[in-house]
Motif scaffolding. Structure first.
Motif, short mmCIF file in Angstrom:
data_model
loop_
_atom_site.label_atom_id
_atom_site.label_comp_id
_atom_site.label_asym_id
_atom_site.label_seq_id
_atom_site.Cartn_x
_atom_site.Cartn_y
_atom_site.Cartn_z
N SER A 1 44.11 34.65 39.42
CA SER A 1 44.70 35.50 40.45
C SER A 1 45.74 36.45 39.86
CB SER A 1 45.32 34.66 41.57
OG SER A 1 46.27 33.76 41.04
N ALA A 2 45.99 36.39 38.56
CA ALA A 2 46.76 37.43 37.89
C ALA A 2 45.86 38.64 37.69
CB ALA A 2 47.29 36.92 36.55
N ASP A 3 46.45 39.82 37.62
CA ASP A 3 45.66 41.06 37.55
C ASP A 3 45.61 41.54 36.10
OD1 ASP A 3 44.12 43.10 38.55
OD2 ASP A 3 45.83 44.37 39.07
N ILE A 4 44.68 40.96 35.31
CA ILE A 4 44.63 41.23 33.87
C ILE A 4 43.49 42.18 33.53
CG2 ILE A 4 44.42 40.19 31.59
CD1 ILE A 4 45.67 37.66 32.74
N PHE A 5 42.24 41.80 33.82
CA PHE A 5 41.07 42.62 33.56
C PHE A 5 40.19 42.59 34.80
CE2 PHE A 5 41.06 42.57 28.70
CZ PHE A 5 41.09 43.95 28.60
N TYR A 6 39.48 43.68 35.08
CA TYR A 6 38.57 43.68 36.22
C TYR A 6 37.53 44.78 36.06
CZ TYR A 6 41.10 47.75 38.11
OH TYR A 6 41.67 48.99 38.29
N ARG A 7 36.46 44.66 36.83
CA ARG A 7 35.46 45.71 36.98
C ARG A 7 35.51 46.18 38.43
NH1 ARG A 7 32.56 45.00 32.19
NH2 ARG A 7 32.27 42.83 31.54
N GLN A 8 35.61 47.49 38.61
CA GLN A 8 35.72 48.05 39.95
C GLN A 8 34.39 47.90 40.70
OE1 GLN A 8 38.61 49.31 41.03
NE2 GLN A 8 37.89 49.91 43.04
N PRO A 9 34.39 47.38 41.94
CA PRO A 9 33.14 47.27 42.69
C PRO A 9 32.62 48.65 43.09
CG PRO A 9 34.99 46.69 44.09
CD PRO A 9 35.54 46.87 42.70
N GLY A 10 31.31 48.71 43.35
CA GLY A 10 30.69 49.98 43.71
C GLY A 10 30.01 50.63 42.53
N GLY A 11 29.79 51.92 42.62
CA GLY A 11 28.99 52.66 41.66
C GLY A 11 29.42 52.65 40.22
N PRO A 12 30.72 52.50 39.88
CA PRO A 12 31.10 52.59 38.46
C PRO A 12 30.47 51.53 37.57
CG PRO A 12 33.02 52.85 39.86
CD PRO A 12 31.91 52.41 40.75
#
Length: 630
Positions: free
Chosen positions: A228-239
């Motif tokens: 639940s820390a905000d370290i790495f992510y992939r944006q949902p949707g088209g990207p």
């Protein structure tokens, strides 16, 4: 009859089924590449020339609601028949999500929502020709795939300090299904295609042609750090998406000559794969790197998370700005050609020899375009400070004189750069394009099996099979060492081969009411393609040798009670990494930590048992109950 190359296609609604065949061991002769461990052959129901219909309604916990309906019957006398199947299945998620500060709003995971339509036409103008056309479309919309924390590493405390709800934790009861994820994990999947099967009876010969076009696409988001820390992510949707289109064609000619049953054929498959991979810094990435390596003399949390920016002399949050990071695109083209033959020789009524061989030619090309949003300037500053003359290598000096609080890792400049300058933010990938055309391989696989039938109810067999899985490319970043900007331009991994030996017995007893089968097997894999998680990405590594050996037993019993049947099985298997090789890790060093270790997802013991009760109710209804365990 259509080759489906990606395992993700198995998670949808398979429609109305005639049967499912599970063929264990290499099946490369008739079913081709990617069958080095076996085949799941899904055979759907055919259209009927008699009218029929089915309706299925299902309810369950977590607000599960499912409905399916089918209709079949003649469309033009005895010449044309059709079948239509539709279904909708929805269920709430059964994982509870600890979201921290978000921005995720969905508080459950592993929900389900998908819709399927499948239509078939069967055209039979004469006794020696028929054509079957199938078209289907499936749409899925869900949140996937959080995981329950089962281990914590030495940096878990630093992750937890960045979150408002613990960040990561091992639950007292893992079956409470509590996960940590502050980012959206929505994914949208479409799976569609059409196929045509033509069957010609030419005297005593049968010619079959199967032509198919398939398209599969996934658009998804991901919480890469699983916390639940905000370290790495992939944006949902088209990207962030992957799509592949496949055109396949198979011809088979079969017949019987004397005591020999034979089949010969040819196969072609062409696939275009497009992928866009995005991996972005979260709001806590810079703070995590900073607190991970801050000198032990800094005890306050604010000092630790601000150490990196202060040392570099920049504004906090500007070293790795939230929302910047990796943005890569990949375009792969592959072609597969094959010729195959499988022949069975009936020496006597009891003794039969089967020989098969398949020649496969595989070609693949990959165009890759790498880009760093923001130019990866944070990593450039860090490398200059550690290895260059600026500030007399201030970071390197601090890491040497004032190491971070003890963890089971060396707090050295090289480890620091390996963590701070991961592949997702390496300036070596700024506006880099590559083209790989290294995969052009030929392979011969095959099988030999000797079977002896004691009588109509018992037989034994001894078999050998050579399986083959084609080479491929990793669609992600890899490099030689994180300290120096050195990119591995060849991301290919080797073809996988397996030699399999089996000794088995198959029996049908008690007037065909009891089926019992047993097998002793030994499988030796060379260059086993292991999908490995590096901490932020999955890459395929080739392990020089993996051996699987054991005993497999299964049973099916149609009990004296006509409505009741029982089936089950048990397998004992030792699946060992005999040779791990020299696999490059993200830290830039070679690792062989899993030498002689058991392969993941390969339990020593596995078993299943189920009982099914079916009772007709009137002329048009059937009551069915099933209970199973595994």
């Amino acid at each position: 009859g259509v080759y489906r190359p990606r395992n993700g296609v198995a998670f949808g609604d398979l429609g109305e089924l005639e049967r499912i065949e599970v063929l264990k061991g290499p099946q490369g002769t008739l079913f081709g590449k990617n069958t080095s461990a076996g085949v799941i052959n899904v055979i759907s129901k055919r259209p009927q020339f008699n009218f029929g219909s089915d309706v299925e309604l299902t309810g369950g916990n977590y607000s599960a609601k499912e409905g399916a309906a089918s209709l079949t019957g003649p469309l033009a006398g005895d010449t044309l028949a059709g079948r239509l199947y539709v279904s909708a299945r929805e269920r709430d998620g059964f994982y509870d999500v600890n979201r921290g500060e978000g921005p995720r709003t969905e508080d459950t995971e592993w929900d389900r929502s998908f819709y399927t339509a499948r239509g078939q036409l069967l055209f039979r103008p004469s006794n020696n020709f028929e054509a079957r056309v199938i078209a289907d479309y499936t749409e899925r919309d869900e949140n996937c795939c959080g995981a329950v924390q089962m281990n914590v590493g030495p940096t878990a405390g630093r992750v937890a300090a960045l979150a408002t709800d613990g960040g990561v934790a091992i639950p007292a009861d893992p079956f409470e299904y509590n996960v940590f994820s502050n980012r959206d994990t929505t994914q949208e999947i479409t799976d569609q295609g059409v196929s045509a099967e033509l069957v010609f009876d030419i005297g005593e010969l049968e010619l079959t042609s199967i032509t198919a076009y398939r398209q599969w696409e996934i658009v998804n988001g991901q919480d890469v750090d699983y916390s639940s820390a905000d370290i790495f992510y992939r944006q949902p949707g088209g990207p962030n998406f992957t799509e592949f289109d496949q055109l396949s064609q198979e011809f088979r000619l079969s017949g019987q000559t004397g005591k020999m049953n034979w089949i010969v054929g040819a196969f072609y498959a062409g696939e275009d794969l497009d992928s866009r991979i995005q991996l972005l810094y979260g709001a806590d990435y810079e703070a995590y790197v900073s607190s991970r390596f801050a000198p032990a003399t800094l005890t306050a949390q604010a000092q630790r998370v601000g150490w990196l920016a202060a040392t570099l002399g920049v504004t906090p949050g500007s070293v790795f700005p939230n929302g910047l990071g990796q943005f890569d695109t990949y375009a792969q083209e592959s072609s597969s050609y094959a010729l195959f033959a499988n022949n069975s020789f009936q020496f006597t009524e009891q003794l039969e020899l089967t020989l098969g061989a398949r020649y496969t030619k595989e070609e693949k090309d990959l165009d890759s375009a790498y880009n760093n949003l923001g130019g990866a300037t944070g990593c450039q500053r860090i490398r200059q400070n550690v290895t260059g003359p600026q500030n007399a290598g201030n970071i390197a000096v601090q890491l040497t004189l004032f190491p971070a609080p003890p963890v089971p890792q060396v707090n050295s400049p090289s480890v620091f750069v390996a963590t701070a300058c991961s592949t997702a933010n390496d300036p070596a990938y700024n506006n880099l394009t590559t083209r790989q055309s290294t995969i052009d391989e030929d392979n011969v696989s095959g099988t030999a099996k000797l079977a002896f039938r004691f009588n109509e109810n018992a037989m034994t067999y001894l078999s050998y099979a050579r399986g083959y899985k084609a080479s491929g490319y990793n669609l992600d970043r890899t490099r030689v060492t994180p300290v120096q900007a050195s990119v591995i331009r060849d991301t290919s991994f080797a073809e996988e081969l397996v030699d399999s030996y089996e000794l088995g017995v198959k029996t049908t007893l008690a007037e065909n009411s009891l089926l019992m089968n047993g097998t002793v097997f030994y499988q030796d894999y060379q260059d086993f393609q292991l999908n490995t998680f590096t901490g932020i990405q999955f890459v395929v590594r080739s392990l020089p040798q993996v051996v699987s050996q054991g005993v497999d037993f299964d049973v099916l019993w149609f009990t004296p009670l006509d409505q009741l049947s029982i089936q089950g099985g048990v397998t004992y298997a030792e699946t060992t990494i005999e040779d791990f090789g020299t696999t490059l890790g993200e830290s830039g060093v070679f690792s062989a930590a899993r030498q002689n270790d058991t392969l993941s997802f390969a339990p020593e013991w596995s078993a299943s048992v189920s009982a099914t009760f079916e009772q007709p109710v009137g002329a048009s209804l059937l009551f069915r109950a099933n209970v199973g365990a595994k």
